[in-house]
Design a protein around this motif. Sequence first.
Motif, PDB file in Angstrom:
ATOM      1  N   ASN A  48       0.811  -1.217   0.000  1.00  0.00           N
ATOM      2  CA  ASN A  48       0.000   0.000   0.000  1.00  0.00           C
ATOM      3  C   ASN A  48       0.848   1.272   0.000  1.00  0.00           C
ATOM      4  OD1 ASN A  48       0.937  -0.117   2.605  1.00  0.00           O
ATOM      5  ND2 ASN A  48      -1.056  -0.101   3.585  1.00  0.00           N
ATOM      6  N   CYS A  49       1.939   1.249  -0.744  1.00  0.00           N
ATOM      7  CA  CYS A  49       2.857   2.386  -0.813  1.00  0.00           C
ATOM      8  C   CYS A  49       3.593   2.352  -2.149  1.00  0.00           C
ATOM      9  CB  CYS A  49       3.870   2.298   0.337  1.00  0.00           C
ATOM     10  SG  CYS A  49       5.170   3.566   0.318  1.00  0.00           S
ATOM     11  N   PRO A  94      10.262  25.010   0.922  1.00  0.00           N
ATOM     12  CA  PRO A  94      10.751  25.312  -0.435  1.00  0.00           C
ATOM     13  C   PRO A  94      11.022  24.074  -1.300  1.00  0.00           C
ATOM     14  CG  PRO A  94      11.793  26.768   1.131  1.00  0.00           C
ATOM     15  CD  PRO A  94      11.016  25.758   1.939  1.00  0.00           C
ATOM     16  N   ASP A  95      11.476  22.972  -0.690  1.00  0.00           N
ATOM     17  CA  ASP A  95      11.786  21.790  -1.498  1.00  0.00           C
ATOM     18  C   ASP A  95      11.007  20.537  -1.071  1.00  0.00           C
ATOM     19  OD1 ASP A  95      13.067  21.365   0.900  1.00  0.00           O
ATOM     20  OD2 ASP A  95      14.957  20.712   0.011  1.00  0.00           O
ATOM     21  N   TYR A  96      10.032  20.692  -0.184  1.00  0.00           N
ATOM     22  CA  TYR A  96       9.289  19.536   0.326  1.00  0.00           C
ATOM     23  C   TYR A  96       7.837  19.925   0.585  1.00  0.00           C
ATOM     24  CZ  TYR A  96       7.720  15.928   3.638  1.00  0.00           C
ATOM     25  OH  TYR A  96       7.019  14.940   4.273  1.00  0.00           O
ATOM     26  N   ILE A  97       6.934  19.065   0.126  1.00  0.00           N
ATOM     27  CA  ILE A  97       5.504  19.250   0.370  1.00  0.00           C
ATOM     28  C   ILE A  97       4.942  17.917   0.851  1.00  0.00           C
ATOM     29  CG2 ILE A  97       3.244  19.746  -0.668  1.00  0.00           C
ATOM     30  CD1 ILE A  97       4.765  21.486  -2.737  1.00  0.00           C
ATOM     31  N   ARG A  98       4.135  17.995   1.903  1.00  0.00           N
ATOM     32  CA  ARG A  98       3.415  16.802   2.367  1.00  0.00           C
ATOM     33  C   ARG A  98       1.929  17.130   2.392  1.00  0.00           C
ATOM     34  NH1 ARG A  98       1.233  14.058   6.912  1.00  0.00           N
ATOM     35  NH2 ARG A  98       1.813  15.604   8.466  1.00  0.00           N
ATOM     36  N   ALA A  99       1.140  16.211   1.850  1.00  0.00           N
ATOM     37  CA  ALA A  99      -0.313  16.363   1.839  1.00  0.00           C
ATOM     38  C   ALA A  99      -0.949  15.085   2.366  1.00  0.00           C
ATOM     39  CB  ALA A  99      -0.807  16.646   0.424  1.00  0.00           C
ATOM     40  N   GLU A 100      -2.142  15.245   2.904  1.00  0.00           N
ATOM     41  CA  GLU A 100      -2.944  14.105   3.314  1.00  0.00           C
ATOM     42  C   GLU A 100      -4.136  14.004   2.367  1.00  0.00           C
ATOM     43  OE1 GLU A 100      -2.019  14.324   8.111  1.00  0.00           O
ATOM     44  OE2 GLU A 100      -4.028  14.824   7.396  1.00  0.00           O
ATOM     45  N   PHE A 101      -4.420  12.792   1.934  1.00  0.00           N
ATOM     46  CA  PHE A 101      -5.574  12.512   1.080  1.00  0.00           C
ATOM     47  C   PHE A 101      -6.526  11.635   1.884  1.00  0.00           C
ATOM     48  CE2 PHE A 101      -2.639  14.017  -1.947  1.00  0.00           C
ATOM     49  CZ  PHE A 101      -3.320  14.340  -3.104  1.00  0.00           C
ATOM     50  N   ASP A 110      -4.178   8.790   3.499  1.00  0.00           N
ATOM     51  CA  ASP A 110      -2.897   8.436   2.887  1.00  0.00           C
ATOM     52  C   ASP A 110      -2.001   9.657   2.960  1.00  0.00           C
ATOM     53  OD1 ASP A 110      -4.060   6.011   2.219  1.00  0.00           O
ATOM     54  OD2 ASP A 110      -4.400   6.551   0.126  1.00  0.00           O
ATOM     55  N   ASP A 111      -0.716   9.420   3.214  1.00  0.00           N
ATOM     56  CA  ASP A 111       0.278  10.490   3.255  1.00  0.00           C
ATOM     57  C   ASP A 111       1.006  10.524   1.924  1.00  0.00           C
ATOM     58  OD1 ASP A 111       0.191  11.438   6.134  1.00  0.00           O
ATOM     59  OD2 ASP A 111       0.446   9.279   6.405  1.00  0.00           O
ATOM     60  N   VAL A 112       1.041  11.710   1.299  1.00  0.00           N
ATOM     61  CA  VAL A 112       1.692  11.878   0.001  1.00  0.00           C
ATOM     62  C   VAL A 112       2.762  12.952   0.151  1.00  0.00           C
ATOM     63  CG1 VAL A 112       1.332  12.385  -2.439  1.00  0.00           C
ATOM     64  CG2 VAL A 112      -0.463  11.238  -1.133  1.00  0.00           C
ATOM     65  N   GLU A 113       3.967  12.614  -0.293  1.00  0.00           N
ATOM     66  CA  GLU A 113       5.104  13.517  -0.131  1.00  0.00           C
ATOM     67  C   GLU A 113       5.758  13.804  -1.476  1.00  0.00           C
ATOM     68  OE1 GLU A 113       7.396  12.568   3.765  1.00  0.00           O
ATOM     69  OE2 GLU A 113       6.880  10.654   2.809  1.00  0.00           O
ATOM     70  N   GLN A 122      10.666  13.972  -6.641  1.00  0.00           N
ATOM     71  CA  GLN A 122      10.579  12.638  -6.058  1.00  0.00           C
ATOM     72  C   GLN A 122       9.236  12.548  -5.341  1.00  0.00           C
ATOM     73  OE1 GLN A 122      12.806  10.375  -6.663  1.00  0.00           O
ATOM     74  NE2 GLN A 122      14.616  11.549  -7.255  1.00  0.00           N
ATOM     75  N   VAL A 123       8.578  11.385  -5.404  1.00  0.00           N
ATOM     76  CA  VAL A 123       7.240  11.237  -4.838  1.00  0.00           C
ATOM     77  C   VAL A 123       7.144   9.992  -3.961  1.00  0.00           C
ATOM     78  CG1 VAL A 123       6.096  12.467  -6.724  1.00  0.00           C
ATOM     79  CG2 VAL A 123       6.410  10.003  -6.889  1.00  0.00           C
ATOM     80  N   ARG A 124       6.249  10.052  -3.009  1.00  0.00           N
ATOM     81  CA  ARG A 124       5.930   8.903  -2.149  1.00  0.00           C
ATOM     82  C   ARG A 124       4.480   9.029  -1.727  1.00  0.00           C
ATOM     83  NH1 ARG A 124       5.575   7.347   3.323  1.00  0.00           N
ATOM     84  NH2 ARG A 124       6.442   5.286   3.759  1.00  0.00           N
ATOM     85  N   SER A 125       3.714   7.946  -1.836  1.00  0.00           N
ATOM     86  CA  SER A 125       2.321   7.923  -1.407  1.00  0.00           C
ATOM     87  C   SER A 125       2.098   6.616  -0.661  1.00  0.00           C
ATOM     88  CB  SER A 125       1.388   8.029  -2.614  1.00  0.00           C
ATOM     89  OG  SER A 125       0.037   8.093  -2.215  1.00  0.00           O
ATOM     90  N   ALA A 126       1.602   6.717   0.588  1.00  0.00           N
ATOM     91  CA  ALA A 126       1.453   5.522   1.416  1.00  0.00           C
ATOM     92  C   ALA A 126       0.195   5.606   2.269  1.00  0.00           C
ATOM     93  CB  ALA A 126       2.670   5.348   2.313  1.00  0.00           C
ATOM     94  N   SER A 127      -0.478   4.480   2.394  1.00  0.00           N
ATOM     95  CA  SER A 127      -1.629   4.374   3.284  1.00  0.00           C
ATOM     96  C   SER A 127      -1.141   4.292   4.721  1.00  0.00           C
ATOM     97  CB  SER A 127      -2.441   3.115   2.965  1.00  0.00           C
ATOM     98  OG  SER A 127      -2.871   3.130   1.622  1.00  0.00           O
ATOM     99  N   ARG A 128      -1.875   4.920   5.616  1.00  0.00           N
ATOM    100  CA  ARG A 128      -1.522   4.838   7.036  1.00  0.00           C
ATOM    101  C   ARG A 128      -1.930   3.512   7.641  1.00  0.00           C
ATOM    102  NH1 ARG A 128      -3.144  10.654   9.639  1.00  0.00           N
ATOM    103  NH2 ARG A 128      -1.649  11.861   8.404  1.00  0.00           N
TER     104      ARG A 128
END
Length: 153
Positions: A48-49, A94-101, A110-113, A122-128
Amino acid sequence: MSFIDRSQTYTKVLLAGLCLFLAACAGSPPSNLGVTNGRLAPCPGSPNCVSSFASDEDHAVAPWEYSGTPGAARSKLLRLLEETENATVITSDPDYIRAEFESALMGFVDDVEFLIEQQKVQVRSASRLGYSDLGANRSRINELKARFQPCCQ
């Protein structure tokens, strides 16, 4: 206590339990989110990531390439997230964003970075919670990438 009173009491207890269950679906953010040594956290063993830093087939996705400045890529990415109904930006550096879906039906989070580098994101998306996401994180990253590109003149 009459049948109607008991029925109403049971209904209230059931609804309260359901609300607690749904609130628990959000879970707490993992402690390993963010950038460490220039990288996003590795995916766990569960399917799930997805991550552009992963090398195995189950978790790997390509980083997003772009032309232009990192600032322009960041701006476009923030606009894209603001236009996405179930997304909430939690961190915007400036170089990093984190969002919750948050899923509409059950409230799963899910946490998306995004790590914004020169000419790529670079991207990462993972279910909690849970084990399988039925491809939701991969699908999300692919859909966001399609909306992000072309970027950024």
